[in-house]
Design a protein around this motif. Structure first.
Motif, PDB file in Angstrom:
ATOM      1  N   UNK A  51      41.037   9.589 -52.692  1.00 21.72           N
ATOM      2  CA  UNK A  51      40.267   9.604 -51.451  1.00 21.72           C
ATOM      3  C   UNK A  51      39.191   8.521 -51.477  1.00 21.72           C
ATOM      4  N   UNK A  52      38.546   8.339 -52.614  1.00 22.64           N
ATOM      5  CA  UNK A  52      37.512   7.312 -52.753  1.00 22.64           C
ATOM      6  C   UNK A  52      38.086   5.912 -52.575  1.00 22.64           C
ATOM      7  N   UNK A  53      39.202   5.633 -53.230  1.00 22.38           N
ATOM      8  CA  UNK A  53      39.817   4.301 -53.133  1.00 22.38           C
ATOM      9  C   UNK A  53      40.352   4.019 -51.727  1.00 22.38           C
ATOM     10  N   UNK A  54      40.986   5.014 -51.103  1.00 24.42           N
ATOM     11  CA  UNK A  54      41.492   4.829 -49.742  1.00 24.42           C
ATOM     12  C   UNK A  54      40.327   4.677 -48.772  1.00 24.42           C
ATOM     13  N   UNK A  55      39.252   5.440 -48.993  1.00 28.49           N
ATOM     14  CA  UNK A  55      38.054   5.299 -48.168  1.00 28.49           C
ATOM     15  C   UNK A  55      37.456   3.908 -48.273  1.00 28.49           C
ATOM     16  N   UNK A  56      37.400   3.364 -49.491  1.00 32.57           N
ATOM     17  CA  UNK A  56      36.902   1.991 -49.676  1.00 32.57           C
ATOM     18  C   UNK A  56      37.778   0.988 -48.931  1.00 32.57           C
ATOM     19  N   UNK A  57      39.086   1.191 -48.993  1.00 31.31           N
ATOM     20  CA  UNK A  57      40.029   0.307 -48.310  1.00 31.31           C
ATOM     21  C   UNK A  57      39.821   0.355 -46.797  1.00 31.31           C
ATOM     22  N   UNK A  58      39.686   1.544 -46.240  1.00 27.45           N
ATOM     23  CA  UNK A  58      39.475   1.675 -44.794  1.00 27.45           C
ATOM     24  C   UNK A  58      38.120   1.108 -44.377  1.00 27.45           C
ATOM     25  N   UNK A  59      37.095   1.341 -45.198  1.00 25.54           N
ATOM     26  CA  UNK A  59      35.761   0.824 -44.877  1.00 25.54           C
ATOM     27  C   UNK A  59      35.749  -0.699 -44.921  1.00 25.54           C
ATOM     28  N   UNK A  60      36.398  -1.263 -45.921  1.00 23.05           N
ATOM     29  CA  UNK A  60      36.483  -2.711 -46.038  1.00 23.05           C
ATOM     30  C   UNK A  60      37.196  -3.298 -44.816  1.00 23.05           C
ATOM     31  N   UNK A  61      38.258  -2.645 -44.374  1.00 24.04           N
ATOM     32  CA  UNK A  61      38.968  -3.090 -43.181  1.00 24.04           C
ATOM     33  C   UNK A  61      38.128  -2.990 -41.926  1.00 24.04           C
ATOM     34  N   UNK A  62      37.247  -1.994 -41.881  1.00 19.71           N
ATOM     35  CA  UNK A  62      36.377  -1.804 -40.731  1.00 19.71           C
ATOM     36  C   UNK A  62      35.275  -2.855 -40.684  1.00 19.71           C
ATOM     37  N   UNK A  63      34.714  -3.179 -41.845  1.00 22.66           N
ATOM     38  CA  UNK A  63      33.567  -4.083 -41.891  1.00 22.66           C
ATOM     39  C   UNK A  63      33.934  -5.553 -41.989  1.00 22.66           C
ATOM     40  N   UNK A  65      35.224  -9.166 -41.132  1.00 25.79           N
ATOM     41  CA  UNK A  65      35.301  -9.914 -39.879  1.00 25.79           C
ATOM     42  C   UNK A  65      36.672 -10.542 -39.702  1.00 25.79           C
ATOM     43  N   UNK A  66      36.979 -10.909 -38.474  1.00 25.44           N
ATOM     44  CA  UNK A  66      38.219 -11.615 -38.205  1.00 25.44           C
ATOM     45  C   UNK A  66      39.410 -10.729 -37.925  1.00 25.44           C
ATOM     46  N   UNK A  67      39.262  -9.427 -38.039  1.00 21.83           N
ATOM     47  CA  UNK A  67      40.379  -8.537 -37.733  1.00 21.83           C
ATOM     48  C   UNK A  67      39.833  -7.280 -37.061  1.00 21.83           C
ATOM     49  N   UNK A  68      40.712  -6.532 -36.484  1.00 24.29           N
ATOM     50  CA  UNK A  68      40.287  -5.307 -35.811  1.00 24.29           C
ATOM     51  C   UNK A  68      40.152  -4.168 -36.823  1.00 24.29           C
ATOM     52  N   UNK A  69      39.536  -3.111 -36.393  1.00 31.19           N
ATOM     53  CA  UNK A  69      39.351  -1.919 -37.227  1.00 31.19           C
ATOM     54  C   UNK A  69      40.706  -1.252 -37.446  1.00 31.19           C
TER      55      UNK A  69
END
Length: 127
Positions: A51-63, A65-69
Motif C-alpha cells: 500500500x505504501x509503495x503503490x501510494x507513493x507511485x500514485x502520489x508521484x503521478x499526481x504531483x 508535471x507534464x502529465x495528467x493525474x
C-alpha cells in the motif's frame, strides 16, 4: 475496473478502479514491486508495504508535471493467515487500513455480499 488474481504473492490481490489505462499502469507497477521485493529479500512484501509503495507511485503521478493525474483508486487485499488486511489507496497517494462496513438503503444486500466475498477468499475470516 480491474481485478488481478495474484501479484506474484500468494494470497495478496489488488483491486483497482478507474480508467483502464491507468489501472494497467498501477497493476504493472504493483506486480513489479512484489516480484522485486520477493527476489531481493526472499520473502513477499506485507500489505502495508504494498500500500505504501503503490501510494507513493500514485502520489508521484499526481504531483509530476507534464502529465495528467492517474485516475485510479486501489485496494490491496491480503488474505494470508499472518496478515489478513485491507488497505485503501486513493489517487492522491494516501493509504489507510479499512475495516469492512456497509451503510445506506441497501446495507443488508451489501453486507451479505461482503460476507460471501470474504468467505470465498482462502484463509479469510470476518472481523
Amino acid at each position: 475496473m480491474s481485478f488481478t488474481p495474484e501479484l506474484g504473492v500468494p494470497g495478496m490481490r489488488l483491486l483497482v478502479a478507474g480508467m483502464a489505462g491507468d489501472c494497467r499502469r498501477v497493476v504493472r507497477f504493483a506486480k513489479e514491486v512484489a516480484l522485486n521485493h520477493t527476489f531481493e529479500f526472499d520473502f513477499p512484501p506485507s500489505a502495508l508495504q504494498m500500500a505504501s509503495r503503490i501510494g507513493d507511485f500514485l502520489r508521484e503521478g499526481t504531483l509530476s508535471g507534464g502529465s495528467r493525474v492517474l485516475a485510479s483508486h486501489a485496494f490491496v487485499i491480503d488474505s494470508r493467515a499472518s496478515e489478513r488486511a485491507l488497505f485503501e489507496i486513493s489517487a492522491d497517494g494516501i493509504y489507510r487500513r479499512v475495516r469492512g462496513g456497509v451503510a445506506g438503503r441497501h446495507r443488508i444486500t451489501g453486507r451479505t455480499r461482503l460476507v460471501s466475498e470474504a468467505n470465498r477468499l482462502p484463509n479469510c475470516t470476518r472481523e
